[in-house]
Design a protein around this motif. Structure first.
Motif, PDB file in Angstrom:
ATOM      1  N   ILE A 162      58.297  26.825  82.040  1.00 11.97           N
ATOM      2  CA  ILE A 162      58.773  25.937  80.986  1.00 11.97           C
ATOM      3  C   ILE A 162      58.628  26.610  79.628  1.00 11.97           C
ATOM      4  O   ILE A 162      59.520  26.553  78.777  1.00 11.97           O
ATOM      5  CB  ILE A 162      58.012  24.591  81.021  1.00 11.97           C
ATOM      6  N   LEU A 163      57.496  27.294  79.427  1.00 11.87           N
ATOM      7  CA  LEU A 163      57.272  28.008  78.167  1.00 11.87           C
ATOM      8  C   LEU A 163      58.278  29.148  77.992  1.00 11.87           C
ATOM      9  O   LEU A 163      58.757  29.399  76.889  1.00 11.87           O
ATOM     10  CB  LEU A 163      55.837  28.541  78.114  1.00 11.87           C
ATOM     11  N   GLU A 164      58.587  29.838  79.090  1.00 11.10           N
ATOM     12  CA  GLU A 164      59.583  30.912  79.017  1.00 11.10           C
ATOM     13  C   GLU A 164      60.945  30.359  78.591  1.00 11.10           C
ATOM     14  O   GLU A 164      61.621  30.918  77.724  1.00 11.10           O
ATOM     15  CB  GLU A 164      59.714  31.601  80.373  1.00 11.10           C
ATOM     16  N   ASN A 165      61.333  29.254  79.224  1.00  8.67           N
ATOM     17  CA  ASN A 165      62.618  28.636  78.872  1.00  8.67           C
ATOM     18  C   ASN A 165      62.617  28.156  77.426  1.00  8.67           C
ATOM     19  O   ASN A 165      63.627  28.260  76.718  1.00  8.67           O
ATOM     20  CB  ASN A 165      62.902  27.458  79.813  1.00  8.67           C
ATOM     21  N   ARG A 166      61.461  27.618  77.002  1.00 14.48           N
ATOM     22  CA  ARG A 166      61.337  27.165  75.627  1.00 14.48           C
ATOM     23  C   ARG A 166      61.488  28.339  74.659  1.00 14.48           C
ATOM     24  O   ARG A 166      62.187  28.227  73.639  1.00 14.48           O
ATOM     25  CB  ARG A 166      59.961  26.514  75.444  1.00 14.48           C
ATOM     26  N   ALA A 167      60.864  29.468  74.977  1.00 10.31           N
ATOM     27  CA  ALA A 167      60.957  30.656  74.116  1.00 10.31           C
ATOM     28  C   ALA A 167      62.399  31.121  73.998  1.00 10.31           C
ATOM     29  O   ALA A 167      62.881  31.442  72.895  1.00 10.31           O
ATOM     30  CB  ALA A 167      60.076  31.769  74.665  1.00 10.31           C
ATOM     31  N   GLN A 168      63.114  31.163  75.115  1.00  7.68           N
ATOM     32  CA  GLN A 168      64.515  31.602  75.085  1.00  7.68           C
ATOM     33  C   GLN A 168      65.387  30.639  74.283  1.00  7.68           C
ATOM     34  O   GLN A 168      66.252  31.067  73.508  1.00  7.68           O
ATOM     35  CB  GLN A 168      65.047  31.731  76.510  1.00  7.68           C
ATOM     36  N   SER A 169      65.151  29.336  74.443  1.00  2.76           N
ATOM     37  CA  SER A 169      65.942  28.348  73.698  1.00  2.76           C
ATOM     38  C   SER A 169      65.702  28.473  72.203  1.00  2.76           C
ATOM     39  O   SER A 169      66.644  28.419  71.403  1.00  2.76           O
ATOM     40  CB  SER A 169      65.583  26.928  74.163  1.00  2.76           C
ATOM     41  N   LEU A 170      64.441  28.630  71.812  1.00  5.22           N
ATOM     42  CA  LEU A 170      64.115  28.776  70.396  1.00  5.22           C
ATOM     43  C   LEU A 170      64.754  30.034  69.813  1.00  5.22           C
ATOM     44  O   LEU A 170      65.252  30.024  68.681  1.00  5.22           O
ATOM     45  CB  LEU A 170      62.590  28.832  70.213  1.00  5.22           C
ATOM     46  N   PHE A 171      64.743  31.109  70.598  1.00  6.84           N
ATOM     47  CA  PHE A 171      65.347  32.355  70.124  1.00  6.84           C
ATOM     48  C   PHE A 171      66.846  32.179  69.916  1.00  6.84           C
ATOM     49  O   PHE A 171      67.403  32.608  68.904  1.00  6.84           O
ATOM     50  CB  PHE A 171      65.076  33.481  71.111  1.00  6.84           C
ATOM     51  N   GLU A 172      67.505  31.536  70.867  1.00  5.40           N
ATOM     52  CA  GLU A 172      68.949  31.319  70.765  1.00  5.40           C
ATOM     53  C   GLU A 172      69.298  30.419  69.572  1.00  5.40           C
ATOM     54  O   GLU A 172      70.384  30.530  69.001  1.00  5.40           O
ATOM     55  CB  GLU A 172      69.476  30.703  72.060  1.00  5.40           C
ATOM     56  N   GLU A 173      68.361  29.547  69.185  1.00  8.27           N
ATOM     57  CA  GLU A 173      68.568  28.673  68.029  1.00  8.27           C
ATOM     58  C   GLU A 173      68.255  29.377  66.709  1.00  8.27           C
ATOM     59  O   GLU A 173      68.434  28.795  65.638  1.00  8.27           O
ATOM     60  CB  GLU A 173      67.692  27.423  68.158  1.00  8.27           C
ATOM     61  N   GLY A 174      67.772  30.623  66.787  1.00 10.34           N
ATOM     62  CA  GLY A 174      67.430  31.356  65.575  1.00 10.34           C
ATOM     63  C   GLY A 174      66.047  31.052  65.038  1.00 10.34           C
ATOM     64  O   GLY A 174      65.699  31.475  63.926  1.00 10.34           O
ATOM     65  N   LYS A 175      65.242  30.343  65.800  1.00 13.38           N
ATOM     66  CA  LYS A 175      63.874  30.014  65.376  1.00 13.38           C
ATOM     67  C   LYS A 175      62.931  31.097  65.912  1.00 13.38           C
ATOM     68  O   LYS A 175      62.195  30.897  66.879  1.00 13.38           O
ATOM     69  CB  LYS A 175      63.485  28.631  65.896  1.00 13.38           C
TER      70      LYS A 175
END
Length: 298
Positions: free
Chosen positions: A9-22
């Motif tokens: 879940i943390l890995e997916n969260r990291a990827q989502s945040l990166f794709e959002e530019g955060k």
């Protein structure tokens, strides 16, 4: 929820945040995912693939934000774990690609060249091959070989990258145009002016068809053509192309100050060489005003 599930879940969260530019939040999440996966893997050997994936995500995020030393360390650990516990061919290729880019960023040209060669081989050996990433690495490797004065090797990788990208994107594509531009620059460096001129014209034609007429990429193409024409001894035509490049940069809203300074300096030098000092002085005055405006805007 198991610890392994929490890590994913943390890995997916990291990827989502990166794709959002955060990026800062993505780095925090990726580091947390890596530590969570590490605790799970220490207790259960079957969970090492999860740790390897977490390390690769962490390394890729760090690399994209310019933290190359930390990224290289994460890739190094992932490579060690793959050797010890096994890993997929895709994971090995990701490690090879990442380590090559980090080594390049560190300025270690010889080591980076070897790693790029390895990464390209691994990417092109995948089923199916990852030709898009391989083309990107061929472009990077060609730049290194150009800096080392290894013209033939640089040309080989530029041409291969162009052939790959033309198959993937078609001939009228901005990635293809950028590669044409790089190959033309290589030919210019080697004083192969006719070849440079032909390739640079192709790059310009694509850019003029696909981009707004005041784009920096089109200005770059005109500037490059000006340099090639000057190399061929065609001073008047060179001046015309540099003049057009300057006009485009002055019309644009996102002009890079360093790029503008290089182009305007070359234009002024050519004007002086042609004996047109009056225009050179006029352009110099206008350039100072425009340069101040660019810096103020930024």
């Amino acid at each position: 929820m198991s610890t392994g599930d929490r890590s994913r879940i943390l890995e997916n969260r990291a990827q989502s945040l990166f794709e959002e530019g955060k990026f800062a939040d993505a780095m925090t999440a990726a580091a947390a995912a890596t530590e969570s996966a590490r605790r799970v893997a220490v207790q259960d050997d079957s969970e090492y693939p999860g740790l390897i994936e977490a390390l690769l995500i962490n390394a890729e995020i760090l690399r994209h934000v310019g933290e190359f030393d930390e990224s290289a360390n994460a890739y190094k650990e992932a490579a060690y774990l793959i050797d010890q516990h096994g890993g997929s061919d895709v994971d090995r290729a990701r490690v090879a690609m990442g380590r090559a880019i980090c080594t390049d960023a560190a300025g270690n040209m010889r080591a980076a060249s070897k790693l790029y060669e390895q990464a390209i081989e691994e990417l092109e050996s995948l089923t199916p091959p990852d030709l898009e990433e391989a083309a990107n690495l061929r472009n990077n490797l060609a730049m290194l070989y150009r800096e080392e004065g290894l013209f033939d090797r640089a040309e080989e990788h530029y041409v291969s990258a162009i052939n790959i990208c033309e198959r993937i994107y078609g001939k009228e594509d901005l990635t293809v145009a950028a590669l044409y531009n790089n190959l033309a620059a290589l030919y210019l460096t080697a004083a192969h002016y006719p070849e440079a001129l032909e390739i640079a014209k192709q790059a310009l034609a694509i850019r003029e068809k696909l981009l707004a007429q005041n784009s920096a990429e089109i200005a770059q193409s005109y500037s490059n053509l000006g340099s090639i024409l000057y190399g061929q001894g065609e001073l008047d035509e060179a001046i015309e192309h540099f003049q057009r490049a300057v006009e485009i940069l002055e019309e644009g809203n996102e002009t890079d100050p360093e790029e503008y300074e290089v182009v305007i300096s070359n234009y002024i030098d050519l004007l002086k060489e042609s004996g047109d000092t009056a225009t050179a002085d006029e352009v110099t005055k206008r350039a100072r005003e425009h340069y101040r405006a660019i810096n103020t805007a930024q």
